[in-house]
Design an enzyme around this catalytic site. Sequence first.
Site, mmCIF file in Angstrom:
data_model
loop_
_atom_site.group_PDB
_atom_site.id
_atom_site.type_symbol
_atom_site.label_atom_id
_atom_site.label_comp_id
_atom_site.label_asym_id
_atom_site.label_seq_id
_atom_site.Cartn_x
_atom_site.Cartn_y
_atom_site.Cartn_z
ATOM 1 N N CYS B 86 0.831 -1.203 0.000
ATOM 2 C CA CYS B 86 0.000 0.000 0.000
ATOM 3 C C CYS B 86 0.870 1.259 0.000
ATOM 4 C CB CYS B 86 -0.978 -0.049 1.179
ATOM 5 S SG CYS B 86 -2.346 1.108 0.980
ATOM 6 N N HIS B 203 -3.559 -5.539 0.961
ATOM 7 C CA HIS B 203 -2.928 -5.767 2.273
ATOM 8 C C HIS B 203 -2.969 -7.241 2.656
ATOM 9 C CE1 HIS B 203 -2.536 -1.594 3.854
ATOM 10 N NE2 HIS B 203 -3.552 -1.337 3.054
ATOM 11 N N GLU B 205 -1.449 -8.663 4.950
ATOM 12 C CA GLU B 205 -1.395 -8.809 6.412
ATOM 13 C C GLU B 205 -2.770 -8.697 7.050
ATOM 14 O OE1 GLU B 205 -0.819 -6.075 4.821
ATOM 15 O OE2 GLU B 205 -1.119 -4.271 6.045
#
Lengths: 732, 230, 80, 80
Positions: B86, B203, B205
């Site tokens: 990002c 993302h 994560e």
Amino acid sequence: MSITASRPQDLMGLSADEYDTILEILGRAPNVTELGIFSVMWSEHCSYKSSKKWLKTLPTEGPQVIQGPGENAGVVDIGDGQAVIFKIESHNHPSFIEPYQGAATGVGGILRDVFTMGARPVANLNALRFGSPDHPKTRHLVGGVVAGIGGYGNCIGVPTVGGEVNFDPSYNGNILVNAMTVGIASTDKIFYSAAAGVDLPVVYVGSKTGRDGIHGATMASAEFADDSDEKRPTVQVGDPFTEKLLLEACLELMATDAIVAIQDMGAAGLTSSSVEMASKGDVGIELDLDRVPRRESGMTAYEIMLSESQERMLMVLQPGREDEARRIFAKWELDFAVIGTTNASGRLTLIEGGNEEANIPVAPLVAAAPEYDRPWTPAPPCAVVNADEVPAADDLGDALISLVGSPELCSRRWIWEQYDHMVMGDTVVRPGGDAALVRVHGTGKGLAMATDCTPRYVEANPIEGGRQAVAEAWRNVTAVGATPLAVTNNLNFGNPERPEIMGQLVGAVQGIGEACTALDCPVVSGNVSLYNETNGKAILPTPVIGCVGVMSDVAKAVTLDFKAAGDTIFVIGETLGWLGCSLYQRQITGDTTGAPPPVDLASERKNGDLVRHLIADGVLTACHDVSDGGLAVALAEMAMASEIGTDIGATINVSTDIPTHSWLFGEDQGRYVVTTAAPEAVVDAAATAGVAAHAIGVTTVSTLTLPGARPISVAEIRATHEHWLPDYMAAG
Amino acid sequence: MPAAVIVFPGSNCDRDVAVALEAATGRPPAMVWHQESSLPQCDLIVVPGGFSYGDYLRSGAMAAHSPILRTVIDRAHAGTPVLGICNGFQILAEARLLPGVLMRNASLKFVCRDVDLRVERTDTIFTSGYATGQVLRVPIAHHDGNYFTDAETLQRLEDGGQIAFRYCDSDGNVTADANPNGSIANIAGILNAQGNVLGMMPHPERLAEALLGGTDGAAMFGALAEAIAA
Amino acid sequence: MKARIHITLKSGVLDPQGKAIQQALTGLGFDAVEDVRQGKYIEVELSESDAEAARTKVSDMCEKLLANTVIENYDIEIVD
Amino acid sequence: MKARIHITLKSGVLDPQGKAIQQALTGLGFDAVEDVRQGKYIEVELSESDAEAARTKVSDMCEKLLANTVIENYDIEIVD
Ligand SMILES: Nc1ncnc2c1ncn2[C@@H]1O[C@H](COP(=O)(O)OP(=O)(O)O)[C@@H](O)[C@H]1O
Ligand SMILES: [Mg+2]
């Protein structure tokens, strides 16, 4: 009194009586800086002069409450040495004037209220009210407010996980933007604003001071006239990046024991922060205004004291800890200045260029703040509307489709997709359900949160509407499986100098208090926003409730989406078919007359407790509370939320002795729709608890079949539901 | 060897990625402040998401000129794997470690939601846990994710197999409807020519744990953990 | 000394903001609009008295930070 | 006909972007920088041949959409 003769023309919003009180306190006429300080401190926004008498009646205590109203935010114990800190606050007037910046700075302000107490903010919510969709300003306001809330929250990195939106013509000239922040702190690391002790350094940190928003607090206490566009210079610009630095720097300093007291500079800026610290700590404060970091040259003492520049904090430090603190703020590239000291004088003294610019005794400035017992008239009672007075639609399925595609009930996805609702990596239940659920970082427990208010109910019956707002927020938190702990409230009303408006406030507060008591959910913080009127026409009374609950194991949370075909569907709670004041009634007849559905607080509580136990025991596969639009809308929402591509609908089979349309669309309170693969367990538990639980059908593949309605595919309902808001916004 | 996560003023996904790295590698990564000029011993550098310097001027522009980035660039050139997520992708592009730029989303709006991604390359240390053509579900959350580059560079990326992920529908078709931000060729993530630097807008994560709604992101951290342990 | 800097997108570079503004203007009934491009305008106040030295500094700032020269052009005007 | 529009923050209005750019420039060693303000620069291409009519239209666009007149000023230049 003789000095009265020389009363200045411009009393800065104070009444003549209030001015006379100032003369008594000072024993002389105030200078312009002093008058400005009295004016903001005694404004409705800061002094709560119209509402204080009634706010005192709210229940604020409980074994879970660590700090109730009176500090920057409420603090509630969540076990394991941790506390949740939360509050809601309005930024209505600024958001109408400049929607992006008004809403953004609203978020910034409420975040500071929470982290100033030592909490790391973990979630934001926003309760929004806009005018009629066809009002020329509405689209622009929706776009700007949503972008502003996202712009601030996304940048600072706190997820925005929930909220609510209503459209009503009464908000055409006066939208409501209420922002709520929830944070987490250690119970042994909570910071308060009392500046206890003398000869302590008073420290200013954060952004520099400019001429932003001077008299914002008094603006928030005045009615709008059509020339409100002229009140432009008070607009503040938010800087979420600086706020992020301020947040990290404050939390870093809070990890030490250098701070005696800390207070954010919100409405009325340096004035209210310094006065509050001094008053709570029973000390005097002397400020040297020459040391206040400034963005503009030539600012007067008046301007410095009244500026509402954002992203600033005031602290009192332990003596000798200034350098340590300064290093932390330097690392985060923020201004840091020792601007004064505490003393034993009990007075607020301001020095500029060696001259004394103000000298006011703090105690009377705070204690003599006016408190009014404004005349009020109770709202006239509304007749109860019988179900047969509201005609049935030809096809109830079409009625359902038009309801789920209406501005009031359509999907809010267009809004919450502009909010980062996942940052921080703990959002277990995202927006779109009943309550959002955010895990407490590093643990298995979670916080559930929701905001609610049904203004049309409050207008029809303020007491019942006040109860209902609490009950619905409590129900939403319960519906994911959490135990509601406490609430915050934002009382948005019109001009309190009108007895009927005051009557709405009195009634709503009574209802809120009753519900909070019955549900063991005390009020720990809140905010009052009055004078929400344009040209003498008030908004719908809108007492917004934000509820926070705790869940010991987030893995047990239940969401509203139907999970699989073949589950049994139950309604928990009694369905009587109350159509008065309902959205169905409005759909069919064009308005919402009649009394709102009554809230039976005892059964509300029993029903909710049962649902929570069923969730804890793993009996339920889905759960959704029933509110606007009744059972039909609740069932449709559960179907739409099922996984796209493997749509799950329902077939509902009931025989009732009430009209089918009232069974489907009635808005009786205290109800939940739940699904289960173990129906006997639900029946048994409900019988034991003495709660009504009726099996009404089963989940099926792809279609929703309701009594009196054509079968509707889940895809059709979803398409209608998702359409309205994006289409409306794109049409601008 | 541990991983290092670079922290800028305004980073806000630094903790999120540290959690995912620790879950995969069994040890917390080193968190490195932007003012440092050197990096600790590490076999993986992560530039996390957020709003470094408020994303003022251009997203990632100011962070690309911070002291630590010079060291990151040197390490990247020397072959250390670098993952930019990002804002991290925006920073790596501004720092010219990756070609192209990330412009304002075509909708002009911030967008946060799960998207489907097609895995285009699996022979990299970032993507070896996936199958070619596999469709992943991973969230995006950005205002400036509209990847743009000139036709010549795009051709070079295509020819060199430098496109790691593309936005697609749930069946893996790369369609205009599946493009959430207007990115050219539906590009969601790209590699440098050497294959040791990956920038991606989604993302991973954020969906690396079942409780949060999915685990498709976890395989990336698993693969990286294996690669750097070896 | 003050520098006025215009930063504009190179031709051929997609301009989502310009395009969106154009659409919005058309939507508002401004049908004479044929094209819109959005750029940045930055004013830098410098403690520098020599115009040429100022220009050199500012163009260095543009190269290093203010413009992304992959997609943007910049134009500097020194006023005082 | 082309309009060049400058949109700048009114004086006294906080400019977080300008402030951050200034800090970044200082961090890069440009210590002569005293102040930075960031604004927008928009070019609108119009099918309009009369300069005065063009100006009227563009100023209407600024009021309605391009500028946020609560906090911003705009300045229009018509070139052709
Ligand atoms: N302004 C908003 N911001 C974020 N989420 C919102 C907003 N408005 C509504 N939502 C979300 O949309 C969902 C539906 O809202 P609402 O109909 O008010 O729920 P309920 O009827 O259960 O109170 C909820 O998850 C709520 O949090
Ligand atoms: Mg609900």
